[in-house]
Design a protein around this motif. Structure first.
Motif, PDB file in Angstrom:
ATOM      1  N   LEU A   1     -25.687   2.395  34.170  1.00  0.00           N
ATOM      2  CA  LEU A   1     -25.595   3.749  33.629  1.00  0.00           C
ATOM      3  C   LEU A   1     -26.335   3.894  32.313  1.00  0.00           C
ATOM      4  N   VAL A   2     -26.432   2.814  31.551  1.00  0.00           N
ATOM      5  CA  VAL A   2     -27.165   2.927  30.283  1.00  0.00           C
ATOM      6  C   VAL A   2     -28.637   3.196  30.539  1.00  0.00           C
ATOM      7  N   ARG A   3     -29.124   2.820  31.715  1.00  0.00           N
ATOM      8  CA  ARG A   3     -30.515   3.075  32.089  1.00  0.00           C
ATOM      9  C   ARG A   3     -30.678   4.453  32.718  1.00  0.00           C
ATOM     10  N   SER A   4     -29.850   4.730  33.734  1.00  0.00           N
ATOM     11  CA  SER A   4     -29.999   5.995  34.455  1.00  0.00           C
ATOM     12  C   SER A   4     -29.703   7.202  33.582  1.00  0.00           C
ATOM     13  N   SER A   5     -28.828   7.020  32.599  1.00  0.00           N
ATOM     14  CA  SER A   5     -28.485   8.133  31.706  1.00  0.00           C
ATOM     15  C   SER A   5     -29.410   8.227  30.503  1.00  0.00           C
ATOM     16  N   GLY A   6     -30.248   7.205  30.299  1.00  0.00           N
ATOM     17  CA  GLY A   6     -31.159   7.212  29.157  1.00  0.00           C
ATOM     18  C   GLY A   6     -30.475   6.949  27.828  1.00  0.00           C
TER      19      GLY A   6
ATOM     20  N   ASP B   1     -37.777  -5.958  33.543  1.00  0.00           N
ATOM     21  CA  ASP B   1     -37.760  -5.062  32.388  1.00  0.00           C
ATOM     22  C   ASP B   1     -36.663  -5.475  31.432  1.00  0.00           C
ATOM     23  N   ARG B   2     -36.575  -4.808  30.301  1.00  0.00           N
ATOM     24  CA  ARG B   2     -35.520  -5.093  29.329  1.00  0.00           C
ATOM     25  C   ARG B   2     -35.299  -3.878  28.448  1.00  0.00           C
ATOM     26  N   LEU B   3     -34.086  -3.755  27.961  1.00  0.00           N
ATOM     27  CA  LEU B   3     -33.785  -2.720  26.988  1.00  0.00           C
ATOM     28  C   LEU B   3     -34.393  -3.111  25.653  1.00  0.00           C
ATOM     29  N   THR B   4     -34.888  -2.129  24.920  1.00  0.00           N
ATOM     30  CA  THR B   4     -35.385  -2.407  23.574  1.00  0.00           C
ATOM     31  C   THR B   4     -34.260  -2.381  22.552  1.00  0.00           C
ATOM     32  N   SER B   5     -33.143  -1.786  22.925  1.00  0.00           N
ATOM     33  CA  SER B   5     -31.924  -1.853  22.130  1.00  0.00           C
ATOM     34  C   SER B   5     -30.772  -2.081  23.085  1.00  0.00           C
ATOM     35  N   TRP B   6     -29.902  -3.042  22.775  1.00  0.00           N
ATOM     36  CA  TRP B   6     -28.819  -3.381  23.685  1.00  0.00           C
ATOM     37  C   TRP B   6     -27.516  -2.679  23.320  1.00  0.00           C
TER      38      TRP B   6
ATOM     39  N   ALA C   1     -24.713  -3.575  26.035  1.00  0.00           N
ATOM     40  CA  ALA C   1     -25.206  -3.928  27.369  1.00  0.00           C
ATOM     41  C   ALA C   1     -25.523  -5.412  27.410  1.00  0.00           C
ATOM     42  N   ILE C   2     -25.156  -6.080  28.510  1.00  0.00           N
ATOM     43  CA  ILE C   2     -25.454  -7.492  28.708  1.00  0.00           C
ATOM     44  C   ILE C   2     -25.874  -7.725  30.155  1.00  0.00           C
ATOM     45  N   GLY C   3     -26.396  -8.915  30.426  1.00  0.00           N
ATOM     46  CA  GLY C   3     -26.803  -9.264  31.783  1.00  0.00           C
ATOM     47  C   GLY C   3     -27.965  -8.409  32.264  1.00  0.00           C
ATOM     48  N   ASP C   4     -28.013  -8.160  33.577  1.00  0.00           N
ATOM     49  CA  ASP C   4     -29.104  -7.369  34.143  1.00  0.00           C
ATOM     50  C   ASP C   4     -29.143  -5.951  33.582  1.00  0.00           C
ATOM     51  N   ALA C   5     -28.038  -5.455  33.098  1.00  0.00           N
ATOM     52  CA  ALA C   5     -28.057  -4.134  32.469  1.00  0.00           C
ATOM     53  C   ALA C   5     -28.958  -4.140  31.244  1.00  0.00           C
ATOM     54  N   ALA C   6     -29.028  -5.277  30.552  1.00  0.00           N
ATOM     55  CA  ALA C   6     -29.865  -5.396  29.358  1.00  0.00           C
ATOM     56  C   ALA C   6     -31.259  -5.894  29.692  1.00  0.00           C
ATOM     57  N   HIS C   7     -31.390  -6.682  30.762  1.00  0.00           N
ATOM     58  CA  HIS C   7     -32.700  -7.260  31.102  1.00  0.00           C
ATOM     59  C   HIS C   7     -32.731  -7.585  32.590  1.00  0.00           C
ATOM     60  N   ALA C   8     -33.461  -6.815  33.363  1.00  0.00           N
ATOM     61  CA  ALA C   8     -33.609  -7.091  34.794  1.00  0.00           C
ATOM     62  C   ALA C   8     -34.603  -8.222  34.966  1.00  0.00           C
TER      63      ALA C   8
END
Length: 358
Positions: free
Chosen positions: A163-168, A268-273, A280-287
């Motif tokens: 959700l942190v990705r899909s919601s932006g 990919d990866r989040l630029t801010s976790w 965010a941790i795991g694949d949510a933070a870095h696929a």
């Protein structure tokens, strides 16, 4: 009200739940599925993860679960067989890779976590969004319409479709991937020998994972080519695997198109976790790419880092928001290094090999 709500019951979420509960923090893991039986979840538990389990006093019980052990892998390149890697000389409690279906691993973590009174697990509870109050994430909204607040922190451990990705809510940096994976079972008529086999030929890459009674098969295809490959038919697909591993009998497998699933690969990866109230941790933070089967192990290390940094302050009643960034700082370097290696392998090897299939 739990101090910590964890969205997602994969390796990162379940390990974080266990560790926070062990440290005296009340925690609730929320999993959208009714069970852990997801075939797309990986099998490879590396020595680094088993060293963590050993430090927690859990390794013996973990190894009591059904698993296969590999210290090397057999790979066939351009018609020649090679044995690669030798983990048997590692100075670690478990110098091998444990090939354990992830649902078995997650069942194990759950069984260990429920021994702590501060741990709770909710299954079949899809989360639709986050509750935000005064610029801070305060809880979650369920797809069923209900809400639940977190006492101190929400952790997003809900994978690459988080959700942190899909919601932006948190920004993503995409590195790209040249391939996808078709995922299916094939019958196993021998004793396996090696728990992991691979084949690399011009235009074709295949991996076989030994699951005792069948081969879990990963058939790599160029990104976006699923429909074209499926159009060639199941017989063609089975024949391609037979060509990749001559002498092995796969007859009787793949009875229906529904037997073949698509695993869309991303890197990919989040630029801010994090942001106030949310980590965010795991694949949510870095696929991660499936190359090396490292995803589970990075997720576990994220959970360990989060618990080591946050559990003490949370148990003492402190506000964790100012120190959430320390989790990313602890884990970003190894994530970047491994992703750089995966991208190099994708671009220089896999992309070129699969390009010959077009």
């Amino acid at each position: 009200m739990a101090d910590v709500l964890i969205v997602g019951g994969g390796p990162a979420g379940m390990m974080a739940g266990l560790l926070f509960a062990r440290a005296g923090v009340s925690v609730k893991v929320i999993e959208k599925h009714g069970d852990f039986f997801r075939d797309f979840r990986g099998d490879t538990v590396h020595p680094s993860t088993m060293e963590v389990l050993d430090q927690l006093g859990l390794l013996r019980r973990f190894l009591g679960r059904q698993h296969n052990r590999i210290t090397s892998a057999r790979i066939r390149i351009a018609g020649r067989d090679w044995t690669i890697g030798d983990l048997s000389h590692l100075d670690t409690p478990a110098p091998f890779i444990a090939m354990m279906p992830q649902w078995e691993f997650l069942d194990f973590l759950r069984d260990e976590a429920v021994a702590y009174p501060g741990f709770a697990l909710a299954m079949s509870e899809p989360v639709a969004g986050f509750l935000e109050e005064s610029g801070r994430i305060a809880g979650v909204r369920f797809a069923s319409g209900g809400e639940e607040r977190a006492g101190k922190l929400v952790i997003a451990a809900d994978g690459r479709s988080s959700l942190v990705r899909s919601s932006g809510i948190l920004p993503v940096e995409t590195l790209g991937a040249p391939m996808d994976v078709l995922w299916f079972e094939l019958p196993k008529t021998d004793d396996g020998g090696d728990a992991l086999r691979g084949s690399v030929e011009p235009g074709r890459m295949v991996v076989l994972i030994d699951r005792d009674t069948y081969w879990q098969t990963a058939f790599l295809i160029p990104k976006g080519e699923e429909l074209n490959v499926r159009a060639r038919g199941l017989c063609w697909l089975r024949q391609e695997v037979s060509k990749a591993f001559p002498g092995m009998d796969f007859s009787g497998g793949l009875a229906s198109d529904d037997d073949v699933k698509l695993l869309s690969v991303s890197l990919d990866r989040l630029t801010s976790w994090s942001r106030p109230g949310l980590l965010a941790i795991g694949d949510a933070a870095h696929a991660m790419s499936p190359i090396g089967g490292i995803g589970i192990n990075l997720a576990i290390q994220d959970a360990v880092a989060a618990a080591n940094i946050l559990a003490g302050p949370l148990a003492a009643g402190a506000n964790a928001d100012p120190i959430l960034i320390r989790v990313r700082k602890r884990r970003e370097f190894p994530t970047r290094v491994i992703q750089a290696g995966q991208k190099t392998a994708q671009d220089r090897i896999i992309g070129r090999v699969l390009g010959e299939a077009r």
